[in-house]
Design a protein around this motif. Structure first.
Motif, PDB file in Angstrom:
ATOM      1  N   VAL A 241      30.988  45.301  34.186  1.00  0.00           N
ATOM      2  CA  VAL A 241      30.916  46.594  33.512  1.00  0.00           C
ATOM      3  C   VAL A 241      31.801  46.644  32.273  1.00  0.00           C
ATOM      4  CG1 VAL A 241      30.124  47.937  35.478  1.00  0.00           C
ATOM      5  CG2 VAL A 241      32.577  47.561  35.159  1.00  0.00           C
ATOM      6  N   SER A 242      32.665  45.641  32.101  1.00  0.00           N
ATOM      7  CA  SER A 242      33.469  45.542  30.883  1.00  0.00           C
ATOM      8  C   SER A 242      33.743  44.070  30.628  1.00  0.00           C
ATOM      9  CB  SER A 242      34.782  46.314  31.017  1.00  0.00           C
ATOM     10  OG  SER A 242      35.774  45.522  31.617  1.00  0.00           O
ATOM     11  N   ASP A 243      34.103  43.756  29.399  1.00  0.00           N
ATOM     12  CA  ASP A 243      34.412  42.363  29.100  1.00  0.00           C
ATOM     13  C   ASP A 243      35.905  42.070  29.243  1.00  0.00           C
ATOM     14  OD1 ASP A 243      35.203  43.776  26.904  1.00  0.00           O
ATOM     15  OD2 ASP A 243      34.142  42.539  25.449  1.00  0.00           O
ATOM     16  N   ALA A 244      36.661  43.030  29.758  1.00  0.00           N
ATOM     17  CA  ALA A 244      38.105  42.873  29.882  1.00  0.00           C
ATOM     18  C   ALA A 244      38.515  42.158  31.172  1.00  0.00           C
ATOM     19  CB  ALA A 244      38.791  44.230  29.817  1.00  0.00           C
ATOM     20  N   SER A 245      37.672  42.205  32.196  1.00  0.00           N
ATOM     21  CA  SER A 245      38.033  41.562  33.461  1.00  0.00           C
ATOM     22  C   SER A 245      36.785  41.096  34.190  1.00  0.00           C
ATOM     23  CB  SER A 245      38.825  42.533  34.342  1.00  0.00           C
ATOM     24  OG  SER A 245      38.018  43.638  34.677  1.00  0.00           O
ATOM     25  N   ASP A 246      36.990  40.126  35.078  1.00  0.00           N
ATOM     26  CA  ASP A 246      35.876  39.629  35.890  1.00  0.00           C
ATOM     27  C   ASP A 246      35.453  40.701  36.895  1.00  0.00           C
ATOM     28  OD1 ASP A 246      35.741  37.172  34.665  1.00  0.00           O
ATOM     29  OD2 ASP A 246      36.944  36.140  36.176  1.00  0.00           O
ATOM     30  N   PRO A 247      34.179  40.702  37.258  1.00  0.00           N
ATOM     31  CA  PRO A 247      33.713  41.676  38.256  1.00  0.00           C
ATOM     32  C   PRO A 247      34.271  41.341  39.642  1.00  0.00           C
ATOM     33  CG  PRO A 247      31.957  40.155  37.668  1.00  0.00           C
ATOM     34  CD  PRO A 247      33.106  39.865  36.756  1.00  0.00           C
ATOM     35  N   SER A 248      34.402  42.365  40.449  1.00  0.00           N
ATOM     36  CA  SER A 248      34.919  42.189  41.804  1.00  0.00           C
ATOM     37  C   SER A 248      33.853  41.537  42.692  1.00  0.00           C
ATOM     38  CB  SER A 248      35.297  43.549  42.380  1.00  0.00           C
ATOM     39  OG  SER A 248      34.113  44.311  42.580  1.00  0.00           O
ATOM     40  N   PRO A 249      34.264  40.998  43.847  1.00  0.00           N
ATOM     41  CA  PRO A 249      33.280  40.473  44.795  1.00  0.00           C
ATOM     42  C   PRO A 249      32.255  41.541  45.209  1.00  0.00           C
ATOM     43  CG  PRO A 249      35.465  39.694  45.383  1.00  0.00           C
ATOM     44  CD  PRO A 249      35.637  40.703  44.275  1.00  0.00           C
ATOM     45  N   ALA A 250      32.705  42.794  45.330  1.00  0.00           N
ATOM     46  CA  ALA A 250      31.766  43.870  45.682  1.00  0.00           C
ATOM     47  C   ALA A 250      30.732  44.058  44.577  1.00  0.00           C
ATOM     48  CB  ALA A 250      32.540  45.173  45.923  1.00  0.00           C
ATOM     49  N   ARG A 251      31.168  43.961  43.325  1.00  0.00           N
ATOM     50  CA  ARG A 251      30.230  44.101  42.200  1.00  0.00           C
ATOM     51  C   ARG A 251      29.226  42.949  42.199  1.00  0.00           C
ATOM     52  NH1 ARG A 251      27.348  47.361  39.224  1.00  0.00           N
ATOM     53  NH2 ARG A 251      26.808  46.423  37.243  1.00  0.00           N
ATOM     54  N   ILE A 252      29.680  41.738  42.463  1.00  0.00           N
ATOM     55  CA  ILE A 252      28.779  40.577  42.526  1.00  0.00           C
ATOM     56  C   ILE A 252      27.751  40.782  43.636  1.00  0.00           C
ATOM     57  CG2 ILE A 252      28.633  38.105  43.037  1.00  0.00           C
ATOM     58  CD1 ILE A 252      29.765  38.640  40.273  1.00  0.00           C
ATOM     59  N   ALA A 253      28.198  41.254  44.794  1.00  0.00           N
ATOM     60  CA  ALA A 253      27.272  41.513  45.907  1.00  0.00           C
ATOM     61  C   ALA A 253      26.257  42.585  45.527  1.00  0.00           C
ATOM     62  CB  ALA A 253      28.055  41.935  47.150  1.00  0.00           C
ATOM     63  N   GLU A 254      26.710  43.620  44.839  1.00  0.00           N
ATOM     64  CA  GLU A 254      25.814  44.690  44.399  1.00  0.00           C
ATOM     65  C   GLU A 254      24.743  44.142  43.440  1.00  0.00           C
ATOM     66  OE1 GLU A 254      26.066  48.714  41.621  1.00  0.00           O
ATOM     67  OE2 GLU A 254      27.904  47.943  42.540  1.00  0.00           O
ATOM     68  N   ILE A 255      25.154  43.317  42.487  1.00  0.00           N
ATOM     69  CA  ILE A 255      24.208  42.751  41.516  1.00  0.00           C
ATOM     70  C   ILE A 255      23.244  41.791  42.209  1.00  0.00           C
ATOM     71  CG2 ILE A 255      24.030  41.203  39.513  1.00  0.00           C
ATOM     72  CD1 ILE A 255      24.726  44.073  38.798  1.00  0.00           C
TER      73      ILE A 255
END
Length: 181
Positions: free
Chosen positions: A54-68
């Motif tokens: 959702v931003s280029d400032a940090s890597d996505p969380s494991p929850a975000r990866i699972a959601e995608i």
């Protein structure tokens, strides 16, 4: 006045070029690495199904990866766009277990020459990468019990390929397959 008219004509021609490139792949679902393409998506009515980050400032969380990963399955995503400046492992994780393809798009245009054609070339490269990725999913990883004839448009030498894993290597390659029962 003449420069303005010439500029408008060039922009209109570029818009038509982008539309013509996108038209054959409209309706196919894709995900971007990060949500930086909203103007492109809006202007060309070609919306992404989601973004890994959702931003280029940090890597996505494991929850975000699972959601995608869930969105890839739910929306039948055929293409996930990676960017050379970000971690390709995240895209590989999103693709795991799916038939979606990874495409590479460079929104910075780091390999393009600076100058008056930078922006039009950037749009062309973005459009071409997206269209290639969306088109390739239908030509790649097609496991069939089939016989296929392949060739290159510049070379008509054709060869049969029994039980083929058909893989499109470039825009000049083509395959014709038929099922064997």
């Amino acid at each position: 006045m003449a420069n303005a008219a010439s500029g408008r004509a060039a922009i209109e021609a570029l818009i038509e070029e982008v539309e013509a490139t996108l038209d054959p792949v409209r309706g196919r679902e894709f995900i971007v690495f990060h949500d930086a393409y909203q103007y492109f998506e809006t202007d060309f009515d070609f919306a992404a199904s989601g973004a890994i980050s959702v931003s280029d400032a940090s890597d996505p969380s494991p929850a975000r990866i699972a959601e995608i990963r869930g969105q890839v399955v739910e929306h039948r995503v055929v293409c996930v766009l990676a960017e050379p400046q970000f971690n390709p492992g995240l895209v590989a994780t999103v693709l795991e277990g799916s038939d979606a393809q990874m495409g590479i798009v460079d929104p910075l245009g780091s390999d393009l020459e600076l100058g008056s054609e930078l922006y039009p070339e950037l749009l062309r490269h973005l459009t071409a990468a997206l269209a290639r990725c969306l088109h390739a999913q239908y030509a790649r990883h097609v496991r069939l019990r089939a016989y296929c004839v392949s060739g290159r448009r510049s070379n008509v030498a054709l060869r049969p390929m029994p039980l083929a894993l058909v893989q499109l290597r470039d825009a000049q390659s083509f395959f014709t397959c038929w099922h064997v029962y």
